[in-house]
Enzyme design. Structure first.
Site, PDB file in Angstrom:
ATOM      1  N   PHE A 163       0.828  -1.203   0.000  1.00 21.87           N
ATOM      2  CA  PHE A 163       0.000   0.000   0.000  1.00 21.87           C
ATOM      3  C   PHE A 163       0.866   1.258   0.000  1.00 21.87           C
ATOM      4  O   PHE A 163       1.818   1.375   0.771  1.00 21.87           O
ATOM      5  CB  PHE A 163      -0.891  -0.030   1.246  1.00 21.87           C
ATOM      6  CG  PHE A 163      -1.929   1.050   1.336  1.00 21.87           C
ATOM      7  CD1 PHE A 163      -2.775   1.307   0.275  1.00 21.87           C
ATOM      8  CD2 PHE A 163      -2.086   1.786   2.504  1.00 21.87           C
ATOM      9  CE1 PHE A 163      -3.754   2.278   0.361  1.00 21.87           C
ATOM     10  CE2 PHE A 163      -3.062   2.756   2.613  1.00 21.87           C
ATOM     11  CZ  PHE A 163      -3.900   3.007   1.542  1.00 21.87           C
ATOM     12  N   SER A 179       3.613  -6.495   2.935  1.00 17.92           N
ATOM     13  CA  SER A 179       2.319  -5.937   3.323  1.00 17.92           C
ATOM     14  C   SER A 179       1.214  -6.443   2.392  1.00 17.92           C
ATOM     15  O   SER A 179       0.997  -7.643   2.286  1.00 17.92           O
ATOM     16  CB  SER A 179       2.404  -4.405   3.333  1.00 17.92           C
ATOM     17  OG  SER A 179       1.259  -3.839   3.912  1.00 17.92           O
ATOM     18  N   LEU A 180       0.516  -5.535   1.690  1.00 21.66           N
ATOM     19  CA  LEU A 180      -0.468  -6.008   0.713  1.00 21.66           C
ATOM     20  C   LEU A 180       0.202  -6.814  -0.387  1.00 21.66           C
ATOM     21  O   LEU A 180      -0.408  -7.695  -0.989  1.00 21.66           O
ATOM     22  CB  LEU A 180      -1.219  -4.815   0.094  1.00 21.66           C
ATOM     23  CG  LEU A 180      -2.377  -4.222   0.895  1.00 21.66           C
ATOM     24  CD1 LEU A 180      -3.009  -3.059   0.127  1.00 21.66           C
ATOM     25  CD2 LEU A 180      -3.430  -5.268   1.241  1.00 21.66           C
ATOM     26  N   ASP A 209       5.854  -9.240   6.576  1.00 20.26           N
ATOM     27  CA  ASP A 209       4.805  -8.621   7.384  1.00 20.26           C
ATOM     28  C   ASP A 209       3.497  -8.472   6.591  1.00 20.26           C
ATOM     29  O   ASP A 209       3.059  -7.350   6.301  1.00 20.26           O
ATOM     30  CB  ASP A 209       5.260  -7.266   7.931  1.00 20.26           C
ATOM     31  CG  ASP A 209       4.635  -6.969   9.289  1.00 20.26           C
ATOM     32  OD1 ASP A 209       4.513  -7.897  10.104  1.00 20.26           O
ATOM     33  OD2 ASP A 209       4.252  -5.809   9.551  1.00 20.26           O
ATOM     34  N   ARG A 242      -6.304 -15.120   2.097  1.00 21.17           N
ATOM     35  CA  ARG A 242      -5.022 -14.618   2.611  1.00 21.17           C
ATOM     36  C   ARG A 242      -3.888 -15.567   2.226  1.00 21.17           C
ATOM     37  O   ARG A 242      -4.102 -16.671   1.724  1.00 21.17           O
ATOM     38  CB  ARG A 242      -5.084 -14.516   4.135  1.00 21.17           C
ATOM     39  CG  ARG A 242      -5.439 -15.835   4.800  1.00 21.17           C
ATOM     40  CD  ARG A 242      -5.230 -15.833   6.291  1.00 21.17           C
ATOM     41  NE  ARG A 242      -5.711 -17.060   6.902  1.00 21.17           N
ATOM     42  CZ  ARG A 242      -5.030 -18.207   6.916  1.00 21.17           C
ATOM     43  NH1 ARG A 242      -3.849 -18.281   6.338  1.00 21.17           N
ATOM     44  NH2 ARG A 242      -5.547 -19.273   7.504  1.00 21.17           N
ATOM     45  N   ASP A 271      -1.221 -18.337   2.641  1.00 22.79           N
ATOM     46  CA  ASP A 271      -1.269 -19.567   3.426  1.00 22.79           C
ATOM     47  C   ASP A 271      -0.280 -20.561   2.827  1.00 22.79           C
ATOM     48  O   ASP A 271       0.219 -20.364   1.708  1.00 22.79           O
ATOM     49  CB  ASP A 271      -2.686 -20.144   3.469  1.00 22.79           C
ATOM     50  CG  ASP A 271      -3.028 -20.909   2.197  1.00 22.79           C
ATOM     51  OD1 ASP A 271      -2.977 -22.144   2.214  1.00 22.79           O
ATOM     52  OD2 ASP A 271      -3.337 -20.256   1.172  1.00 22.79           O
ATOM     53  N   ASP A 316       0.013 -21.877  -0.964  1.00 24.19           N
ATOM     54  CA  ASP A 316       0.243 -20.983  -2.096  1.00 24.19           C
ATOM     55  C   ASP A 316       1.553 -21.250  -2.845  1.00 24.19           C
ATOM     56  O   ASP A 316       1.789 -20.662  -3.893  1.00 24.19           O
ATOM     57  CB  ASP A 316       0.213 -19.522  -1.632  1.00 24.19           C
ATOM     58  CG  ASP A 316      -1.176 -19.092  -1.194  1.00 24.19           C
ATOM     59  OD1 ASP A 316      -2.154 -19.611  -1.765  1.00 24.19           O
ATOM     60  OD2 ASP A 316      -1.292 -18.242  -0.291  1.00 24.19           O
ATOM     61  N   HIS A 376       6.537  -2.067  10.562  1.00 20.76           N
ATOM     62  CA  HIS A 376       6.014  -2.754   9.380  1.00 20.76           C
ATOM     63  C   HIS A 376       7.114  -2.940   8.335  1.00 20.76           C
ATOM     64  O   HIS A 376       7.186  -3.982   7.671  1.00 20.76           O
ATOM     65  CB  HIS A 376       4.871  -1.913   8.809  1.00 20.76           C
ATOM     66  CG  HIS A 376       3.988  -2.625   7.837  1.00 20.76           C
ATOM     67  ND1 HIS A 376       3.596  -3.940   7.978  1.00 20.76           N
ATOM     68  CD2 HIS A 376       3.391  -2.187   6.681  1.00 20.76           C
ATOM     69  CE1 HIS A 376       2.797  -4.281   6.975  1.00 20.76           C
ATOM     70  NE2 HIS A 376       2.690  -3.239   6.165  1.00 20.76           N
TER      71      HIS A 376
END
Length: 308
Positions: free
Chosen positions: A87, A162-163, A185, A199, A201, A204, A272
C-alpha cells in the site's frame, strides 16, 4: 462494493479470468465489505526487469511480446524473483531497488519488480481489492513465460511486503507448482482470521516463509498479521515491537541516515518495514549483519527475558 447479503457475484477481466466473491470472502468483523478491483488500464501493472547485465534498466516485460524478454536481457532458464510492493509504495522505491541489487549480488538471476502504484493508492479497501488483479496479471505473465520461454515455475520466488505479501499468495494460488513465496509482514486488515482462500497460506507455494515484524492489532496501530500463514513463520523480537522504532531519538537517527523515501517509511511504518530490512540483510553470504538467536523454553520465558 459487494455486501455479504448479495448473491455470489463475479467480475471478469478478459484473459486474466474472473474475481468471484463467495461466502469465504466475508466476515462481519474482519471483512464485511468487498470491492471489485479497478479496471486493468487504471492499475496499469508494470514488470520492471533487472539482471546482472542490466541491473538498473527501465525495461519491462509484456505478455505476448517475446521481444520484451530479449530486450530486457532475461534468461528464463535462470532463477527468477518477483518483488511486490504494498500500500502507497511503488516498484521503484529505494527499498525495492536495494533488495534488487542485493539479490543480483548474491546470484545470477532475473529480478522483476511488480509495480502497481496506481492501484496501491488510497483508499485501503480498494487497494486491498486491487491485489487480486495485480496477482492475476503476474500469474498470467508467469504462465506465459512458462509456455513460451520454458520458465521453470519451481524456480520462481515471489517476495511481497504488506499487501504485496497477500498478492504473492494469490499469485501462487494461480500458478500450480510455484517454488516459493516470502511474505514480509503480510497486511492484517481484511486478511487476518479469514479463509486461506483470502489470505497468504502454506498452500500458495511449495515453500512459504513469513517474517512478522508489526504483528500488533490494527486497533493499536499494528499493520501486520499475528496469525501464522506459512510453512515457517518468524517473529523477530517477538514480532510486535522492534528496537529502534518509536522514540524521538530513533526517528532523528533514521532521518540522518536515510533517503527521503526510507525516512517516510520508517517514520510512519517503522515496525512494518522492519521485515523488509530483516529479509534484505539476510540475502547472500558474508553479509555485514549477523542475526543472533537465543533458545527459549517458552514464550513466557521470552517475555521475561530469560532466554539462553
Amino acid at each position: 462494493m459487494i455486501m455479504r447479503d448479495d448473491e455470489i457475484q463475479s467480475k471478469c477481466y478478459g484473459e486474466l479470468g474472473c474475481v468471484d466473491y463467495t461466502d469465504q470472502w466475508y466476515h462481519s468483523l474482519h471483512r464485511p465489505v468487498n470491492f471489485f478491483p479497478l479496471e486493468r488500464h487504471l492499475i496499469a501493472v508494470k514488470f520492471w526487469v533487472h539482471t546482472r547485465s542490466k541491473p538498473r534498466s527501465n525495461l519491462t516485460l509484456q505478455v505476448d511480446d517475446p521481444g520484451s524478454v530479449t530486450r530486457a536481457g532475461m534468461d528464463a532458464q535462470k532463477d527468477t524473483k518477483f518483488i511486490i510492493h504494498g500500500f502507497l509504495d511503488t516498484g521503484t522505491d529505494d527499498w525495492v531497488q536495494e533488495m534488487v541489487q542485493r539479490l543480483l549480488d548474491a546470484g545470477d538471476m532475473n529480478v522483476i519488480a511488480v509495480d502497481w502504484r496506481f492501484g496501491a493508492l488510497p483508499m485501503y479497501q480498494q487497494a486491498m481489492a486491487n491485489t487480486q488483479l495485480v496477482a492475476m496479471e503476474t500469474a498470467h505473465l508467469i504462465r506465459w513465460l512458462q509456455s513460451s520461454h520454458g520458465l521453470n515455475v519451481s524456480r520462481v520466488h515471489i517476495i511481497g511486503h504488506s499487501l504485496g505479501a497477500q498478492t504473492a499468495g494469490y499469485v501462487g494460488a494461480g500458478v500450480p507448482g510455484l517454488g516459493r513465496v516470502t511474505g514480509l509482514d503480510p497486511a492484517e486488515p481484511g486478511f487476518q482470521h479469514m479463509s486461506p482462500v483470502v489470505r497468504l497460506d502454506p498452500g500458495d507455494a511449495r515453500f512459504v516463509d513469513v517474517i512478522h515484524s508489526d504483528a500488533r492489532s490494527f486497533i493499536t496501530s499494528g499493520l501486520g498479521m499475528l496469525q501464522p500463514c506459512g510453512h515457517l513463520d518468524f517473529y523477530p523480537n517477538g514480532g510486535r515491537e522492534q528496537p529502534g522504532c518509536g522514540s524521538y531519538s530513533d526517528t532523528i537517527s533514521v532521518f540522518m541516515e536515510s533517503s527521503v523515501d526510507d525516512f517516510e517509511a520508517e517514520l510512519f511504518a517503522c515496525r512494518h518495514m522492519r521485515a523488509v530490512r530483516f529479509f534484505t540483510d539476510s540475502i547472500g553470504e558474508g553479509t555485514s549483519c549477523s542475526f543472533i538467536g537465543h533458545e527459549c523454553g517458552s514464550y513466557e520465558q521470552f517475555l521475561e527475558v530469560r532466554c539462553r
